[in-house]
Design a protein around this motif. Structure first.
Motif, PDB file in Angstrom:
ATOM      1  N   CYS A 196      -4.132   0.243   4.375  1.00 24.36           N
ATOM      2  CA  CYS A 196      -5.464   0.521   3.814  1.00 24.36           C
ATOM      3  C   CYS A 196      -5.436   1.801   2.982  1.00 24.36           C
ATOM      4  O   CYS A 196      -6.002   1.859   1.876  1.00 24.36           O
ATOM      5  CB  CYS A 196      -6.497   0.648   4.928  1.00 24.36           C
ATOM      6  SG  CYS A 196      -6.907  -0.905   5.758  1.00 24.36           S
TER       7      CYS A 196
ATOM      8  N   VAL B 113      -3.708   1.267  -0.359  1.00 21.23           N
ATOM      9  CA  VAL B 113      -4.586   0.597  -1.328  1.00 21.23           C
ATOM     10  C   VAL B 113      -5.549   1.605  -1.950  1.00 21.23           C
ATOM     11  O   VAL B 113      -5.749   1.631  -3.177  1.00 21.23           O
ATOM     12  CB  VAL B 113      -5.367  -0.551  -0.652  1.00 21.23           C
ATOM     13  CG1 VAL B 113      -6.416  -1.113  -1.596  1.00 21.23           C
ATOM     14  CG2 VAL B 113      -4.406  -1.657  -0.215  1.00 21.23           C
TER      15      VAL B 113
ATOM     16  N   LEU C 188     -14.770   0.209  -3.363  1.00 27.30           N
ATOM     17  CA  LEU C 188     -13.515  -0.339  -2.845  1.00 27.30           C
ATOM     18  C   LEU C 188     -13.512  -0.295  -1.321  1.00 27.30           C
ATOM     19  O   LEU C 188     -13.133  -1.271  -0.656  1.00 27.30           O
ATOM     20  CB  LEU C 188     -12.337   0.447  -3.409  1.00 27.30           C
ATOM     21  CG  LEU C 188     -10.948   0.077  -2.881  1.00 27.30           C
ATOM     22  CD1 LEU C 188     -10.570  -1.340  -3.283  1.00 27.30           C
ATOM     23  CD2 LEU C 188      -9.897   1.060  -3.392  1.00 27.30           C
ATOM     24  N   ALA C 189     -13.952   0.832  -0.762  1.00 26.56           N
ATOM     25  CA  ALA C 189     -14.031   0.950   0.700  1.00 26.56           C
ATOM     26  C   ALA C 189     -15.009  -0.074   1.271  1.00 26.56           C
ATOM     27  O   ALA C 189     -14.779  -0.639   2.351  1.00 26.56           O
ATOM     28  CB  ALA C 189     -14.456   2.368   1.088  1.00 26.56           C
TER      29      ALA C 189
ATOM     30  N   MET D 250     -13.427  -3.263   1.793  1.00 23.11           N
ATOM     31  CA  MET D 250     -12.396  -3.230   2.836  1.00 23.11           C
ATOM     32  C   MET D 250     -13.000  -3.002   4.218  1.00 23.11           C
ATOM     33  O   MET D 250     -12.286  -2.617   5.147  1.00 23.11           O
ATOM     34  CB  MET D 250     -11.380  -2.132   2.516  1.00 23.11           C
ATOM     35  CG  MET D 250     -10.569  -2.407   1.260  1.00 23.11           C
ATOM     36  SD  MET D 250      -9.617  -0.965   0.700  1.00 23.11           S
ATOM     37  CE  MET D 250      -8.655  -0.598   2.157  1.00 23.11           C
TER      38      MET D 250
ATOM     39  N   PHE E 212     -11.254  -4.658   7.007  1.00 22.73           N
ATOM     40  CA  PHE E 212      -9.808  -4.470   7.058  1.00 22.73           C
ATOM     41  C   PHE E 212      -9.387  -3.286   7.923  1.00 22.73           C
ATOM     42  O   PHE E 212      -8.204  -3.123   8.208  1.00 22.73           O
ATOM     43  CB  PHE E 212      -9.257  -4.308   5.637  1.00 22.73           C
ATOM     44  CG  PHE E 212      -9.430  -5.537   4.799  1.00 22.73           C
ATOM     45  CD1 PHE E 212      -8.369  -6.398   4.583  1.00 22.73           C
ATOM     46  CD2 PHE E 212     -10.656  -5.857   4.235  1.00 22.73           C
ATOM     47  CE1 PHE E 212      -8.527  -7.558   3.824  1.00 22.73           C
ATOM     48  CE2 PHE E 212     -10.826  -6.996   3.476  1.00 22.73           C
ATOM     49  CZ  PHE E 212      -9.765  -7.857   3.277  1.00 22.73           C
TER      50      PHE E 212
ATOM     51  N   ILE F  12      -6.141 -10.667   6.552  1.00 22.54           N
ATOM     52  CA  ILE F  12      -6.334  -9.217   6.497  1.00 22.54           C
ATOM     53  C   ILE F  12      -5.158  -8.563   5.777  1.00 22.54           C
ATOM     54  O   ILE F  12      -5.323  -7.776   4.832  1.00 22.54           O
ATOM     55  CB  ILE F  12      -6.504  -8.644   7.918  1.00 22.54           C
ATOM     56  CG1 ILE F  12      -7.839  -9.094   8.527  1.00 22.54           C
ATOM     57  CG2 ILE F  12      -6.388  -7.125   7.908  1.00 22.54           C
ATOM     58  CD1 ILE F  12      -9.053  -8.496   7.860  1.00 22.54           C
TER      59      ILE F  12
ATOM     60  N   LEU G 194      -4.969  -7.178   1.694  1.00 25.49           N
ATOM     61  CA  LEU G 194      -4.601  -5.799   1.375  1.00 25.49           C
ATOM     62  C   LEU G 194      -3.387  -5.739   0.464  1.00 25.49           C
ATOM     63  O   LEU G 194      -3.318  -4.914  -0.464  1.00 25.49           O
ATOM     64  CB  LEU G 194      -4.329  -5.021   2.671  1.00 25.49           C
ATOM     65  CG  LEU G 194      -5.553  -4.675   3.515  1.00 25.49           C
ATOM     66  CD1 LEU G 194      -5.118  -4.088   4.863  1.00 25.49           C
ATOM     67  CD2 LEU G 194      -6.464  -3.701   2.785  1.00 25.49           C
TER      68      LEU G 194
ATOM     69  N   ALA H  45      -4.435  -6.545  -3.062  1.00 28.15           N
ATOM     70  CA  ALA H  45      -5.111  -5.399  -3.659  1.00 28.15           C
ATOM     71  C   ALA H  45      -4.109  -4.305  -4.036  1.00 28.15           C
ATOM     72  O   ALA H  45      -4.237  -3.671  -5.091  1.00 28.15           O
ATOM     73  CB  ALA H  45      -6.164  -4.857  -2.698  1.00 28.15           C
TER      74      ALA H  45
ATOM     75  N   THR I  74     -17.751  -8.418   3.021  1.00 28.53           N
ATOM     76  CA  THR I  74     -17.758  -7.044   2.525  1.00 28.53           C
ATOM     77  C   THR I  74     -18.934  -6.273   3.121  1.00 28.53           C
ATOM     78  O   THR I  74     -19.667  -6.786   3.968  1.00 28.53           O
ATOM     79  CB  THR I  74     -17.876  -7.032   0.991  1.00 28.53           C
ATOM     80  OG1 THR I  74     -19.137  -7.612   0.616  1.00 28.53           O
ATOM     81  CG2 THR I  74     -16.750  -7.850   0.348  1.00 28.53           C
TER      82      THR I  74
ATOM     83  N   LEU J 226     -11.486 -13.192   2.473  1.00 32.82           N
ATOM     84  CA  LEU J 226     -10.844 -11.914   2.755  1.00 32.82           C
ATOM     85  C   LEU J 226      -9.653 -11.660   1.839  1.00 32.82           C
ATOM     86  O   LEU J 226      -9.258 -10.502   1.652  1.00 32.82           O
ATOM     87  CB  LEU J 226     -10.388 -11.867   4.215  1.00 32.82           C
ATOM     88  CG  LEU J 226     -11.512 -11.829   5.262  1.00 32.82           C
ATOM     89  CD1 LEU J 226     -10.931 -11.987   6.663  1.00 32.82           C
ATOM     90  CD2 LEU J 226     -12.311 -10.538   5.157  1.00 32.82           C
TER      91      LEU J 226
ATOM     92  N   PRO K  30     -11.209  -6.949  -0.934  1.00 37.82           N
ATOM     93  CA  PRO K  30     -11.100  -5.518  -1.233  1.00 37.82           C
ATOM     94  C   PRO K  30     -11.593  -5.121  -2.627  1.00 37.82           C
ATOM     95  O   PRO K  30     -12.228  -4.077  -2.781  1.00 37.82           O
ATOM     96  CB  PRO K  30      -9.599  -5.250  -1.071  1.00 37.82           C
ATOM     97  CG  PRO K  30      -9.157  -6.234  -0.050  1.00 37.82           C
ATOM     98  CD  PRO K  30      -9.956  -7.473  -0.353  1.00 37.82           C
TER      99      PRO K  30
END
Length: 374
Positions: A128, A131, A156-157, A160, A163, A174, A178, A181, A281, A337, A341
């Motif tokens: 994470c 990314v 972006l967060a 995620m 995640f 998951i 990631l 991304a 999200t 998913l 992200p």
């Protein structure tokens, strides 16, 4: 009179719509308004996936897939063969075993079985963070000032949100989401090898990420980047070989009376795609009538950013949107998913794009010819 391009508002370079003319601006504003309206209406009309009860005592029902993957990992950690362990667990949970893609590739289970759970959780957090760092570097060149950059990173967060939940670590989407991304975050024209490597890693965890490899290779071919296209083809070939070996191994443990999948012709439509992304999200905390147009605005934002990377992200979102609309079932909403992200970051790009379209649409300047008589 030809209208001059507007100076950027947030972006470091003018948006794709900066030099649009008044007629095109009016058409663009109308299409954007219709897109926001239809996204909202279709999402509201789409059926919702079954809601979790939230009761810890009912975790086996609420997170049946997670429990299945945890069981497989525990059995592999205890020394059992992956395919035998997966087949027994899927039979016990009344999961289908036909066709072979109903059983996940062994990559993630074997890696997690070889590591302590705390290390797996740490790797998830590290991925994470990677990314976030990769996209912070990429967004630095996209935005002229730090504030919009921070807003984009916050978005972006928000994409995620699921995640960083370590209880979802056994979920293949998951890790694959990631890695996709991260692959896009490190991609640059002429620097494609790390992007292809991360994309292949995603596909070897969840084979549906193979669509991403095909997209990247196809776009590289259209843009006349032969080495990158060849790299994508090699990665796709490696995935194909892995799937052939996987199919052979699954065939060795499947029994004649094992259940078959009901198929993937869900045909839930684009509204299901929009609803799925809202659930995947941070938009999940907002009412759907607000979440749906915000997601549609993000798609517009990716279209507004004048950059080769934006083309790839938009193609990714559109391709998986089509897959979800045509083949997704109510119980396969988690496919979203894979693209979650980056699904909200486009909102930051939409500011310049919407400003440019609106400015063009209300531009009523005309050329006035005055005859002077001396």
């Amino acid at each position: 009179m030809h209208r001059r391009a507007l100076a950027p508002l947030w972006l470091a370079r003018p948006s794709r719509f900066a030099d649009v003319q008044p007629r095109g601006g009016r058409i663009g504003v109308a299409l954007l308004a219709l897109a926001l309206l239809f996204a909202t209406a279709l999402a509201l009309a789409s059926p919702a996936p079954p809601a979790a009860s939230g009761d810890p005592a009912k975790r086996a029902e609420d997170q049946a897939d997670i429990v299945l993957y945890e069981t497989i990992v525990d059995n592999v950690r205890a020394g059992r063969d992956y395919y035998l362990a997966a087949a027994d667990a899927q039979r016990a949970g009344h999961y289908p075993l036909k066709p072979f893609v109903t059983m996940r590739l062994p990559t993630l289970a074997r890696v997690q079985a070889a590591l302590p759970r705390t290390v797996v959780d740490g790797l998830l957090y590290l991925l994470c963070a990677a990314v976030m760092i990769a996209w912070w570097a990429r967004l630095t060149s996209a935005f002229a000032r730090p504030p919009p950059r921070l807003i984009a990173l916050t978005l972006l967060a928000g994409g995620m949100m699921a995640f960083v939940q370590t209880d979802l670590a056994p979920f293949h989407e998951i890790w694959a989401g990631l890695l996709i991304a991260l692959s896009l975050g490190v991609w640059k024209p002429g620097r494609w090898l790390p992007a292809v490597a991360f994309g292949l890693a995603a596909a070897l965890i969840r084979e549906t990420a193979g669509l991403y490899l095909l997209l990247m290779g196809g776009i590289a071919l259209v843009e006349r980047r032969p080495r990158e296209a060849a790299g994508g083809a090699v990665a796709a070939a490696v995935l194909a070989i892995a799937l052939l070996l996987h199919a052979h191994a699954v065939a060795g443990v499947v029994r004649p009376l094992d259940a078959a999948s009901p198929g993937w012709a869900g045909q839930r439509g684009p509204g299901f795609f929009v609803r799925t992304m809202a659930l995947s999200t941070a938009l999940a905390v907002a009412p759907l009538w607000l979440a749906a147009p915000l997601f549609a605005l993000s798609l517009f934002g990716w279209a507004a950013w004048r950059d080769p990377l934006a083309v790839r992200v938009l193609a990714l979102l559109a391709a998986y949107g089509i897959v979800l609309a045509l083949f997704g079932r109510l119980d396969t909403f988690y496919w979203g998913l894979l693209i979650a992200p980056l699904s909200l970051v486009g909102i930051a790009f939409a500011v310049d794009g919407a400003r440019d379209l609106l400015s063009a649409a209300i531009d009523t300047r005309r050329i006035t010819v005055t005859r002077l008589i001396r």
